[in-house]
Design a protein around this motif. Structure first.
Motif, short mmCIF file in Angstrom:
data_model
loop_
_atom_site.label_atom_id
_atom_site.label_comp_id
_atom_site.label_asym_id
_atom_site.label_seq_id
_atom_site.Cartn_x
_atom_site.Cartn_y
_atom_site.Cartn_z
N ILE A 100 9.28 3.49 -9.57
CA ILE A 100 8.53 3.64 -8.33
C ILE A 100 7.52 2.50 -8.19
O ILE A 100 7.36 1.92 -7.12
CB ILE A 100 7.81 5.00 -8.29
CG1 ILE A 100 8.83 6.14 -8.35
CG2 ILE A 100 6.96 5.13 -7.03
CD1 ILE A 100 8.21 7.51 -8.52
N ILE A 101 6.81 2.22 -9.27
CA ILE A 101 5.84 1.12 -9.27
C ILE A 101 6.54 -0.20 -9.00
O ILE A 101 6.04 -1.06 -8.26
CB ILE A 101 5.09 1.06 -10.62
CG1 ILE A 101 4.22 2.32 -10.78
CG2 ILE A 101 4.22 -0.20 -10.71
CD1 ILE A 101 3.66 2.50 -12.18
N GLY A 102 7.73 -0.36 -9.60
CA GLY A 102 8.49 -1.59 -9.42
C GLY A 102 8.93 -1.83 -7.99
O GLY A 102 9.10 -2.97 -7.56
N ASP A 103 9.12 -0.74 -7.23
CA ASP A 103 9.49 -0.89 -5.82
C ASP A 103 8.34 -1.48 -5.01
O ASP A 103 8.55 -2.07 -3.95
CB ASP A 103 9.89 0.47 -5.23
CG ASP A 103 11.23 0.96 -5.77
OD1 ASP A 103 12.02 0.12 -6.21
OD2 ASP A 103 11.47 2.18 -5.76
N HIS A 104 7.11 -1.26 -5.50
CA HIS A 104 5.92 -1.79 -4.81
C HIS A 104 5.54 -3.16 -5.36
O HIS A 104 5.17 -4.05 -4.60
CB HIS A 104 4.76 -0.81 -4.98
CG HIS A 104 3.55 -1.17 -4.17
ND1 HIS A 104 3.44 -0.87 -2.83
CD2 HIS A 104 2.40 -1.82 -4.52
CE1 HIS A 104 2.27 -1.31 -2.38
NE2 HIS A 104 1.63 -1.88 -3.38
N PHE A 105 5.60 -3.31 -6.68
CA PHE A 105 5.30 -4.59 -7.33
C PHE A 105 6.59 -5.13 -7.94
O PHE A 105 6.94 -4.83 -9.09
CB PHE A 105 4.25 -4.41 -8.43
CG PHE A 105 2.93 -3.87 -7.95
CD1 PHE A 105 2.05 -4.67 -7.24
CD2 PHE A 105 2.56 -2.56 -8.22
CE1 PHE A 105 0.82 -4.16 -6.81
CE2 PHE A 105 1.35 -2.06 -7.79
CZ PHE A 105 0.47 -2.87 -7.08
N LEU A 144 -3.28 -6.30 -15.70
CA LEU A 144 -4.23 -6.27 -14.58
C LEU A 144 -3.63 -5.69 -13.30
O LEU A 144 -4.34 -5.55 -12.30
CB LEU A 144 -4.75 -7.70 -14.32
CG LEU A 144 -5.56 -8.34 -15.45
CD1 LEU A 144 -6.02 -9.74 -15.04
CD2 LEU A 144 -6.76 -7.48 -15.82
N VAL A 145 -2.35 -5.34 -13.35
CA VAL A 145 -1.71 -4.80 -12.15
C VAL A 145 -2.18 -3.36 -11.91
O VAL A 145 -2.06 -2.51 -12.81
CB VAL A 145 -0.17 -4.81 -12.29
CG1 VAL A 145 0.48 -4.17 -11.06
CG2 VAL A 145 0.32 -6.24 -12.48
N PRO A 146 -2.73 -3.05 -10.75
CA PRO A 146 -3.21 -1.68 -10.45
C PRO A 146 -2.05 -0.77 -10.07
O PRO A 146 -1.70 -0.65 -8.89
CB PRO A 146 -4.17 -1.90 -9.29
CG PRO A 146 -3.61 -3.09 -8.58
CD PRO A 146 -3.00 -3.97 -9.63
N PHE A 147 -1.49 -0.09 -11.04
CA PHE A 147 -0.32 0.75 -10.79
C PHE A 147 -0.56 1.78 -9.69
O PHE A 147 0.32 2.04 -8.87
CB PHE A 147 0.10 1.47 -12.08
CG PHE A 147 0.61 0.56 -13.17
CD1 PHE A 147 0.93 -0.76 -12.90
CD2 PHE A 147 0.78 1.03 -14.46
CE1 PHE A 147 1.40 -1.61 -13.90
CE2 PHE A 147 1.24 0.21 -15.46
CZ PHE A 147 1.55 -1.11 -15.19
N LYS A 148 -1.75 2.38 -9.69
CA LYS A 148 -2.04 3.44 -8.72
C LYS A 148 -2.00 2.94 -7.28
O LYS A 148 -1.84 3.73 -6.34
CB LYS A 148 -3.39 4.09 -9.01
CG LYS A 148 -3.42 4.90 -10.31
CD LYS A 148 -4.61 5.84 -10.37
CE LYS A 148 -5.92 5.11 -10.40
NZ LYS A 148 -7.08 6.05 -10.52
N ALA A 149 -2.16 1.62 -7.10
CA ALA A 149 -2.13 1.06 -5.75
C ALA A 149 -0.74 1.14 -5.13
O ALA A 149 -0.58 0.93 -3.92
CB ALA A 149 -2.61 -0.39 -5.77
#
Length: 213
Positions: A100-105, A144-149
């Protein structure tokens, strides 16, 4: 605790925080769905009963259908994500969260999944030091990547279009014609009783007196 384990644990902690926000997001969205469906069904049943005076069988169907939909919606859309937020049930895995995080970042996706896969191999492989070094390198690259974002709670505002109309309509009816809700709700709850439909007009008897001249 080694620096390697410390960085990895921080990564896992960030994934856990993301998972909790994931279920908060589902809770907010589910609450809006529940409000929309429950209020919509409540208005549909009540307004219909108010004008048509259904039989006891239909009113019984309304009553139990409303209870079932309300309970099912509340359990599925509210209780379920709330329970999973507190990790009391089966939640999405770290790998699911990584996707899910990878779809955003997009630049994080492969690194994050690879870290989790390498960690599983760490205790089984003979070249542990090489795997640890790879995990450390990849972890530092994304620390440093904000996963929650990856989840924007504000996007749930779009679902207000489902919940607000029935809510506002209910408020309007309660102020403009409260009998629509009061009378029909009473008949639906007391679905074993028969109610006679009120006549559209009423007679008024007047006593006329005459005086003799």
């Amino acid at each position: 605790m080694s620096a390697h384990n410390s960085n990895y644990n921080q990564l896992i902690d960030k994934l856990d925080q993301f998972i909790r926000k994931y279920y908060i997001n589902k809770l907010i969205r589910g609450s809006l769905y529940t409000v929309a469906i429950v209020l919509g069904l409540f208005l549909l049943f009540n307004v219909s009963e108010y004008y048509f005076y259904f039989s006891t069988g239909v009113r019984k169907l309304f009553f139990y259908s409303f209870l079932f939909v309300t309970l099912a919606g509340f359990v599925y859309w509210v209780i379920n994500p709330l329970v999973k937020y507190f990790k009391l049930g089966q939640t999405i895995t770290h790998e699911d969260a990584a996707l899910i995080i990878g779809d955003h970042f997009q630049d994080v996706k492969d690194k994050l999944i690879n870290i989790l896969q390498l960690k599983k191999q760490e205790n089984q492989a003979s070249h542990t030091a090489l795997i640890e070094a790879s995990i450390e390198q990849k972890t530092n690259a994304i620390k440093l990547v904000p996963f929650k974002a990856a989840i924007d709670l504000n996007k749930n505002r779009q679902y207000l279009r489902y919940a607000l109309p029935p809510f506002l309509l209910l408020i309007f009816i309660l102020f403009a014609a409260p009998s629509i809700i009061k009378d029909s709700t009473n008949r639906i709850i007391n679905n074993d009783k028969k109610f006679a439909k009120a006549a559209p007009f009423s007679y008024r008897s007047e006593e006329h007196t005459s005086e003799l001249q």
